[in-house]
Design a protein around this motif. Structure first.
Motif, PDB file in Angstrom:
ATOM      1  N   THR A   1      12.917 -12.985  -1.381  1.00 24.90           N
ATOM      2  CA  THR A   1      12.632 -11.595  -1.018  1.00 24.90           C
ATOM      3  C   THR A   1      11.426 -11.065  -1.768  1.00 24.90           C
ATOM      4  OG1 THR A   1      14.996 -11.246  -0.629  1.00 24.90           O
ATOM      5  CG2 THR A   1      13.623  -9.299  -0.843  1.00 24.90           C
ATOM      6  N   MET A   2      11.337 -11.355  -3.070  1.00 26.94           N
ATOM      7  CA  MET A   2      10.193 -10.891  -3.847  1.00 26.94           C
ATOM      8  C   MET A   2       8.888 -11.487  -3.333  1.00 26.94           C
ATOM      9  SD  MET A   2      11.481  -8.789  -6.037  1.00 26.94           S
ATOM     10  CE  MET A   2      12.720  -8.373  -4.783  1.00 26.94           C
ATOM     11  N   LEU A   3       8.936 -12.763  -2.929  1.00 24.07           N
ATOM     12  CA  LEU A   3       7.744 -13.418  -2.385  1.00 24.07           C
ATOM     13  C   LEU A   3       7.324 -12.763  -1.072  1.00 24.07           C
ATOM     14  CD1 LEU A   3       5.695 -15.753  -2.605  1.00 24.07           C
ATOM     15  CD2 LEU A   3       7.340 -17.191  -1.391  1.00 24.07           C
ATOM     16  N   LEU A   4       8.293 -12.507  -0.206  1.00 17.54           N
ATOM     17  CA  LEU A   4       7.980 -11.885   1.077  1.00 17.54           C
ATOM     18  C   LEU A   4       7.463 -10.465   0.896  1.00 17.54           C
ATOM     19  CD1 LEU A   4       8.007 -11.990   4.166  1.00 17.54           C
ATOM     20  CD2 LEU A   4      10.403 -11.279   4.088  1.00 17.54           C
ATOM     21  N   LEU A   5       8.103  -9.689   0.028  1.00 13.28           N
ATOM     22  CA  LEU A   5       7.651  -8.311  -0.206  1.00 13.28           C
ATOM     23  C   LEU A   5       6.265  -8.285  -0.828  1.00 13.28           C
ATOM     24  CD1 LEU A   5      10.908  -6.585  -1.509  1.00 13.28           C
ATOM     25  CD2 LEU A   5       9.847  -6.339   0.733  1.00 13.28           C
ATOM     26  N   ALA A   6       5.986  -9.217  -1.738  1.00 11.61           N
ATOM     27  CA  ALA A   6       4.657  -9.264  -2.343  1.00 11.61           C
ATOM     28  C   ALA A   6       3.595  -9.596  -1.305  1.00 11.61           C
ATOM     29  CB  ALA A   6       4.641 -10.291  -3.474  1.00 11.61           C
ATOM     30  N   ASP A   7       3.894 -10.538  -0.411  1.00 12.73           N
ATOM     31  CA  ASP A   7       2.926 -10.923   0.613  1.00 12.73           C
ATOM     32  C   ASP A   7       2.684  -9.778   1.598  1.00 12.73           C
ATOM     33  OD1 ASP A   7       1.369 -13.132   2.046  1.00 12.73           O
ATOM     34  OD2 ASP A   7       2.764 -12.502   3.597  1.00 12.73           O
ATOM     35  N   LEU A   8       3.764  -9.183   2.106  1.00  9.03           N
ATOM     36  CA  LEU A   8       3.602  -8.081   3.050  1.00  9.03           C
ATOM     37  C   LEU A   8       3.011  -6.849   2.375  1.00  9.03           C
ATOM     38  CD1 LEU A   8       6.912  -8.326   5.129  1.00  9.03           C
ATOM     39  CD2 LEU A   8       4.633  -9.132   5.747  1.00  9.03           C
ATOM     40  N   GLY A   9       3.382  -6.607   1.126  1.00 11.35           N
ATOM     41  CA  GLY A   9       2.801  -5.477   0.405  1.00 11.35           C
ATOM     42  C   GLY A   9       1.305  -5.611   0.231  1.00 11.35           C
ATOM     43  N   ARG A  10       0.834  -6.822  -0.081  1.00 16.75           N
ATOM     44  CA  ARG A  10      -0.604  -7.050  -0.198  1.00 16.75           C
ATOM     45  C   ARG A  10      -1.288  -6.876   1.152  1.00 16.75           C
ATOM     46  NH1 ARG A  10      -4.570  -9.579  -3.163  1.00 16.75           N
ATOM     47  NH2 ARG A  10      -6.092 -10.741  -1.933  1.00 16.75           N
ATOM     48  N   LEU A  11      -0.662  -7.381   2.225  1.00 14.91           N
ATOM     49  CA  LEU A  11      -1.248  -7.256   3.552  1.00 14.91           C
ATOM     50  C   LEU A  11      -1.418  -5.788   3.937  1.00 14.91           C
ATOM     51  CD1 LEU A  11      -2.108  -8.436   6.331  1.00 14.91           C
ATOM     52  CD2 LEU A  11       0.320  -8.394   6.956  1.00 14.91           C
ATOM     53  N   TYR A  12      -0.363  -4.994   3.783  1.00 16.71           N
ATOM     54  CA  TYR A  12      -0.438  -3.588   4.149  1.00 16.71           C
ATOM     55  C   TYR A  12      -1.359  -2.809   3.214  1.00 16.71           C
ATOM     56  CZ  TYR A  12       3.342  -4.170   7.518  1.00 16.71           C
ATOM     57  OH  TYR A  12       4.088  -4.559   8.596  1.00 16.71           O
ATOM     58  N   ALA A  13      -1.426  -3.213   1.962  1.00 16.80           N
ATOM     59  CA  ALA A  13      -2.337  -2.542   1.034  1.00 16.80           C
ATOM     60  C   ALA A  13      -3.789  -2.745   1.448  1.00 16.80           C
ATOM     61  CB  ALA A  13      -2.105  -3.064  -0.386  1.00 16.80           C
ATOM     62  N   VAL A  14      -4.127  -3.966   1.862  1.00 19.58           N
ATOM     63  CA  VAL A  14      -5.499  -4.242   2.328  1.00 19.58           C
ATOM     64  C   VAL A  14      -5.792  -3.454   3.597  1.00 19.58           C
ATOM     65  CG1 VAL A  14      -7.006  -6.041   3.237  1.00 19.58           C
ATOM     66  CG2 VAL A  14      -5.617  -6.500   1.225  1.00 19.58           C
ATOM     67  N   ILE A  15      -4.822  -3.396   4.522  1.00 21.31           N
ATOM     68  CA  ILE A  15      -5.021  -2.636   5.763  1.00 21.31           C
ATOM     69  C   ILE A  15      -5.233  -1.156   5.468  1.00 21.31           C
ATOM     70  CG2 ILE A  15      -3.896  -1.892   7.896  1.00 21.31           C
ATOM     71  CD1 ILE A  15      -2.555  -4.624   8.024  1.00 21.31           C
ATOM     72  N   ILE A  16      -4.437  -0.612   4.560  1.00 17.45           N
ATOM     73  CA  ILE A  16      -4.566   0.810   4.212  1.00 17.45           C
ATOM     74  C   ILE A  16      -5.923   1.085   3.573  1.00 17.45           C
ATOM     75  CG2 ILE A  16      -3.685   2.583   2.640  1.00 17.45           C
ATOM     76  CD1 ILE A  16      -0.886   1.501   3.189  1.00 17.45           C
ATOM     77  N   MET A  17      -6.380   0.196   2.689  1.00 19.23           N
ATOM     78  CA  MET A  17      -7.677   0.408   2.051  1.00 19.23           C
ATOM     79  C   MET A  17      -8.818   0.293   3.061  1.00 19.23           C
ATOM     80  SD  MET A  17      -7.202   1.346  -0.943  1.00 19.23           S
ATOM     81  CE  MET A  17      -8.942   1.350  -1.355  1.00 19.23           C
ATOM     82  N   LYS A  18      -8.714  -0.617   4.027  1.00 15.78           N
ATOM     83  CA  LYS A  18      -9.740  -0.705   5.067  1.00 15.78           C
ATOM     84  C   LYS A  18      -9.766   0.570   5.904  1.00 15.78           C
ATOM     85  CE  LYS A  18      -9.870  -5.749   5.561  1.00 15.78           C
ATOM     86  NZ  LYS A  18      -9.625  -6.904   6.463  1.00 15.78           N
ATOM     87  N   MET A  19      -8.600   1.084   6.257  1.00 14.13           N
ATOM     88  CA  MET A  19      -8.546   2.334   7.012  1.00 14.13           C
ATOM     89  C   MET A  19      -9.110   3.486   6.177  1.00 14.13           C
ATOM     90  SD  MET A  19      -4.779   1.925   8.745  1.00 14.13           S
ATOM     91  CE  MET A  19      -4.806   3.606   9.364  1.00 14.13           C
ATOM     92  N   TYR A  20      -8.813   3.483   4.897  1.00 14.97           N
ATOM     93  CA  TYR A  20      -9.317   4.549   4.016  1.00 14.97           C
ATOM     94  C   TYR A  20     -10.842   4.532   3.953  1.00 14.97           C
ATOM     95  CZ  TYR A  20     -10.478   6.938  -0.338  1.00 14.97           C
ATOM     96  OH  TYR A  20     -11.049   7.754  -1.285  1.00 14.97           O
ATOM     97  N   TYR A  21     -11.430   3.342   3.775  1.00 17.53           N
ATOM     98  CA  TYR A  21     -12.884   3.250   3.691  1.00 17.53           C
ATOM     99  C   TYR A  21     -13.541   3.538   5.034  1.00 17.53           C
ATOM    100  CZ  TYR A  21     -12.769   1.435  -1.060  1.00 17.53           C
ATOM    101  OH  TYR A  21     -12.606   1.310  -2.404  1.00 17.53           O
ATOM    102  N   LYS A  22     -12.896   3.173   6.126  1.00 20.50           N
ATOM    103  CA  LYS A  22     -13.441   3.507   7.436  1.00 20.50           C
ATOM    104  C   LYS A  22     -13.457   5.012   7.656  1.00 20.50           C
ATOM    105  CE  LYS A  22     -12.464  -0.739  10.019  1.00 20.50           C
ATOM    106  NZ  LYS A  22     -11.705  -1.344  11.145  1.00 20.50           N
ATOM    107  N   CYS A  23     -12.355   5.676   7.300  1.00 19.48           N
ATOM    108  CA  CYS A  23     -12.325   7.143   7.424  1.00 19.48           C
ATOM    109  C   CYS A  23     -13.364   7.781   6.521  1.00 19.48           C
ATOM    110  CB  CYS A  23     -10.932   7.664   7.079  1.00 19.48           C
ATOM    111  SG  CYS A  23      -9.634   7.165   8.231  1.00 19.48           S
ATOM    112  N   LEU A  24     -13.516   7.236   5.309  1.00 20.86           N
ATOM    113  CA  LEU A  24     -14.517   7.771   4.385  1.00 20.86           C
ATOM    114  C   LEU A  24     -15.920   7.574   4.940  1.00 20.86           C
ATOM    115  CD1 LEU A  24     -14.429   9.116   1.583  1.00 20.86           C
ATOM    116  CD2 LEU A  24     -14.886   6.882   0.597  1.00 20.86           C
TER     117      LEU A  24
END
Length: 378
Positions: free
Chosen positions: A153-176
């Motif tokens: 579970t920790m491995l899966l959450l870490a992988d998905l958390g990193r994926l969504y974090a990168v997506i959120i940062m890309k959306m943030y920089y695009k909006c900026l």
């Protein structure tokens, strides 16, 4: 290799391992639900039969105490009262006397769905406590199951958390970038209107050829040149080097590593306000749907989501619908995303605090040393 082939390979390198991990997690939950329902289900039925027998005996004793006049006795009320007394006896003075009747009193049977909920809350370390193993084999399997399930579970959450974090940062920089571009476009339009004004003077009009030359220079600076193409441009027989296929095949792994480095670069400078916004946005937006599904109030839904996705897991409020379980698990992914977004900023702040404290200690030592030398000279 064509560009489309490279893109497909890079996409497969990202998607296939993640799909394998998610599939393994789902099958692990299904396996756990099946095993625990088969092991703990018969024991639960036996405990229910024992409890019903005890309640019936207590009811008969009360009827005998009242005599033959049983018209004033509400059997259902007596039954519910006895259940409360049993629960209070097991939880008296904050110490549970035994787990013998816990799931029976609460009324949670070991069905396949409840067993999967037990497995999910156990390997995610939430641990509501509404279901507990009653058999020695069930307890032993629970230990072995969670010893593998928690790292998974920790491995899966870490992988998905990193994926969504990168997506959120890309959306943030695009909006900026869009906001900055809008402001820049407004400034450019106003400057162009001023330059096209006939009364602006000699310096106000720009040379069209000069403007085209500047645009051509800007376009040249934005062209990306690969190392192979750069070597071909500087070599005397550069025209022949364009047909070499082997370096282009080897560049796939290099591009994958570049993608990883680019994702790390996105996470280096996360705004400090972004993780709390992501965390509470999920709770506030999910609470109305959760309240509609479970029939809870809005504050109760917010309370449950916070207690669940932070893995506190009191267990005083437990979802009855499997969709609610999905919302709770997605909340764990949201928490992992916020951790990925915030941990580098937290490390930077912690490093700064430690360096500041270290500088204070060094200044204090220097002050004490100077004071000691001054006293010796006197």
């Amino acid at each position: 290799m064509p560009v489309n082939g490279k893109t497909c390979c890079r996409a497969l390198q990202r998607v296939v391992p993640r799909l394998i991990l998610i599939t393994a997690y789902i099958f692990y939950l299904l396996f756990g639900g099946l095993v625990f329902s088969m092991i703990e289900g018969p024991r639960y039925d036996q405990l229910v039969a024992e409890e019903e027998y005890d309640f019936e005996m207590a009811k008969d004793l009360l009827i005998q105490a009242y005599g033959n006049d049983t018209s004033s006795i509400d059997g259902d009320a007596v039954f519910e009262r006895l259940k409360r007394l049993v629960y209070a006896a097991e939880h008296g003075d904050g110490v549970m006397i035994g787990q013998h009747n816990k799931t029976v009193v609460i009324g949670e049977e070991w069905s396949f769905g409840n067993s999967m909920l037990f497995c999910m809350t156990s390997i995610s370390t939430i641990g509501y406590g509404h279901l507990v193993p009653h058999t020695f084999i069930g307890g032993f399997i629970c230990v072995m199951y969670t010893s593998v399930g928690i790292p998974l579970t920790m491995l899966l959450l870490a992988d998905l958390g990193r994926l969504y974090a990168v997506i959120i940062m890309k959306m943030y920089y695009k909006c900026l970038a869009m906001c900055c571009r809008c402001g820049k476009d407004k400034g450019q339009k106003s400057s162009q209107r001023d330059s096209q004004d006939p009364g602006a003077g000699g310096s106000g009009g720009m040379d069209p050829d000069g403007e085209k030359e500047n645009n051509r220079e800007l376009d040249l600076t934005e062209i990306e040149v690969t190392p192979e193409e750069e070597g071909a441009l500087h070599s005397p027989n550069g025209a022949e080097n364009h047909h070499v296929d082997e370096p282009q095949i080897q560049v796939i792994g290099h591009n994958h590593q570049q993608d990883i480095d680019a994702d790390d670069a996105l996470l280096d400078d996360v705004p400090i306000f972004l993780p709390p916004i992501v965390f509470w946005s999920y709770i506030i937006l999910s609470a109305p749907m959760f309240a509609l599904i479970e029939g809870w109030s809005f504050p109760t839904s917010i309370y449950f989501l916070y207690i669940s996705i932070t893995t506190i897991g009191f267990g005083d409020v437990v979802p009855e619908c499997s969709i609610g379980l999905v919302f709770a698990w997605m909340g764990l992914v949201t928490t992992a995303t916020c951790v990925v977004l915030a941990y580098r900023k937290i490390i930077k702040v912690a490093t700064w605090v430690l360096e500041f404290l270290d500088s204070l200690v060094r200044r204090e030592r220097i002050r004490q040393r100077d004071a000691r030398y001054s006293s010796m000279s006197i």
